[in-house]
Enzyme design. Structure first.
Site, PDB file in Angstrom:
ATOM      1  N   TYR A  13      11.233   9.114   1.571  1.00 52.23           N
ATOM      2  CA  TYR A  13      11.369   8.026   0.318  1.00 52.23           C
ATOM      3  C   TYR A  13      11.949   8.422  -1.088  1.00 52.23           C
ATOM      4  O   TYR A  13      12.161   7.738  -1.778  1.00 52.23           O
ATOM      5  CB  TYR A  13       9.780   7.564  -0.015  1.00 52.23           C
TER       6      TYR A  13
ATOM      7  N   PRO B 140       0.664  -1.144  -0.011  1.00 53.01           N
ATOM      8  CA  PRO B 140      -0.041   0.065   0.094  1.00 53.01           C
ATOM      9  C   PRO B 140       0.881   1.289   0.008  1.00 53.01           C
ATOM     10  O   PRO B 140       1.869   1.303   0.848  1.00 53.01           O
ATOM     11  CB  PRO B 140      -0.954  -0.178   1.231  1.00 53.01           C
ATOM     12  N   ASN B 141       0.402   2.087  -0.697  1.00 56.04           N
ATOM     13  CA  ASN B 141       0.947   3.704  -0.789  1.00 56.04           C
ATOM     14  C   ASN B 141       2.054   3.721  -1.476  1.00 56.04           C
ATOM     15  O   ASN B 141       2.761   4.805  -1.901  1.00 56.04           O
ATOM     16  CB  ASN B 141       1.103   4.246   0.483  1.00 56.04           C
TER      17      ASN B 141
ATOM     18  N   ASN C  82       7.954  -5.574  -0.287  1.00 55.53           N
ATOM     19  CA  ASN C  82       8.082  -4.523   0.332  1.00 55.53           C
ATOM     20  C   ASN C  82       6.434  -4.403   0.700  1.00 55.53           C
ATOM     21  O   ASN C  82       5.683  -4.003   0.019  1.00 55.53           O
ATOM     22  CB  ASN C  82       8.444  -3.054  -0.246  1.00 55.53           C
TER      23      ASN C  82
ATOM     24  N   HIS D  23       3.973  -4.135   9.532  1.00 57.81           N
ATOM     25  CA  HIS D  23       3.547  -3.798  11.123  1.00 57.81           C
ATOM     26  C   HIS D  23       2.478  -4.563  11.491  1.00 57.81           C
ATOM     27  O   HIS D  23       2.282  -4.334  12.682  1.00 57.81           O
ATOM     28  CB  HIS D  23       3.645  -2.229  11.178  1.00 57.81           C
TER      29      HIS D  23
ATOM     30  N   ALA E  52       2.770  -0.567   5.094  1.00 57.84           N
ATOM     31  CA  ALA E  52       2.484  -0.558   6.225  1.00 57.84           C
ATOM     32  C   ALA E  52       1.837  -1.960   6.774  1.00 57.84           C
ATOM     33  O   ALA E  52       1.814  -2.286   7.876  1.00 57.84           O
ATOM     34  CB  ALA E  52       1.234   0.573   6.429  1.00 57.84           C
TER      35      ALA E  52
ATOM     36  N   GLU F 142      12.236  -9.512   2.917  1.00 54.95           N
ATOM     37  CA  GLU F 142      11.603  -8.253   3.040  1.00 54.95           C
ATOM     38  C   GLU F 142      12.398  -7.111   2.912  1.00 54.95           C
ATOM     39  O   GLU F 142      13.530  -6.978   3.302  1.00 54.95           O
ATOM     40  CB  GLU F 142      11.295  -8.238   4.872  1.00 54.95           C
TER      41      GLU F 142
ATOM     42  N   ARG G 102      12.497   4.988  12.655  1.00 50.76           N
ATOM     43  CA  ARG G 102      11.272   5.765  12.592  1.00 50.76           C
ATOM     44  C   ARG G 102      10.266   5.703  13.873  1.00 50.76           C
ATOM     45  O   ARG G 102      10.943   5.770  14.882  1.00 50.76           O
ATOM     46  CB  ARG G 102      10.689   5.632  11.273  1.00 50.76           C
TER      47      ARG G 102
ATOM     48  N   ARG H 154       5.228  10.786  -2.682  1.00 47.76           N
ATOM     49  CA  ARG H 154       4.907  10.524  -1.160  1.00 47.76           C
ATOM     50  C   ARG H 154       6.026  10.888  -0.183  1.00 47.76           C
ATOM     51  O   ARG H 154       7.119  10.365  -0.531  1.00 47.76           O
ATOM     52  CB  ARG H 154       4.325   9.317  -1.177  1.00 47.76           C
TER      53      ARG H 154
ATOM     54  N   HIS I 264      12.669  -2.740   2.525  1.00 45.18           N
ATOM     55  CA  HIS I 264      12.166  -1.354   2.591  1.00 45.18           C
ATOM     56  C   HIS I 264      13.014  -0.233   2.182  1.00 45.18           C
ATOM     57  O   HIS I 264      14.173  -0.451   2.313  1.00 45.18           O
ATOM     58  CB  HIS I 264      11.803  -1.129   4.094  1.00 45.18           C
TER      59      HIS I 264
END
Ligand code: DQA
Length: 155
Positions: free
Chosen positions: A24, A11-12, A76, A82, A79, A100, A109, A19, A102
């Site tokens: 990013y 997502p996103n 990736n 998490h 969110a 995984e 963060r 963004r 990112h």
């Protein structure tokens, strides 16, 4: 046929480019996919890159990856990293090893990003290198798959 790897973004990540550029960067998801495709050509593997904002799409793609002929997955999960026990279960249920990745370093963060629900199901993790995280994740995965495919050497 050579190794095929599925590269998934959650997502996103379709909003990359505009963004939160301070976190990013300004590369778009199409730029990231181009980088990964170039790296795949150098590694001699095929990649298929997909993105979805929907947890169920990611669950289905990961669960079926092995059956669909993919030797591994670079993920990736955004969110959902998490929050998603469904993604954890999909990685465990599927037969394709998953890395995984990112763009940012979630551990540096907000505190809620420090827990990855999917990490215990993954082979490894690359975070904090921007688009290069995908490329490094792919290199690690391909190295793992090639080592696993080698016949055992006899002394
Ligand atoms: C992300 C990190 C996640 O915490 C966040 O929710 C994202 C992007 C990254 O690539 O840095 O959407 O996965």
């Amino acid at each position: 046929m050579g190794l095929r790897v599925l590269v998934l973004s959650g997502p996103n990540l379709d909003r990359l480019g505009t963004r939160e550029p301070a976190i990013y960067g300004t590369a778009t998801l199409a730029d990231v996919h181009r980088l990964v495709e170039e790296a795949a050509r150098r590694e001699g593997v095929d990649v298929e890159c997909r993105q979805s904002n929907h947890e169920g799409d990611l669950v289905t793609w990961i669960g079926r990856a092995g059956d669909d002929g993919f030797a591994g997955v670079v993920l990736n999960a955004g969110a959902y990293t998490h929050t998603s026990i469904a993604l954890y279960d999909a990685i465990k249920a599927g037969s394709a090893p998953t890395i995984e990745v990112h763009l940012s370093n979630p551990d540096a963060r907000e505190p809620f990003r420090r827990r990855s629900r999917i990490a215990p199901a993954c082979l490894g993790r690359v975070a904090g290198f921007g688009p290069a995280s995908y490329v490094l994740g792919l290199a690690g995965l391909v190295g793992h798959l090639r080592a696993a495919a080698k016949p055992a050497s006899h002394p």
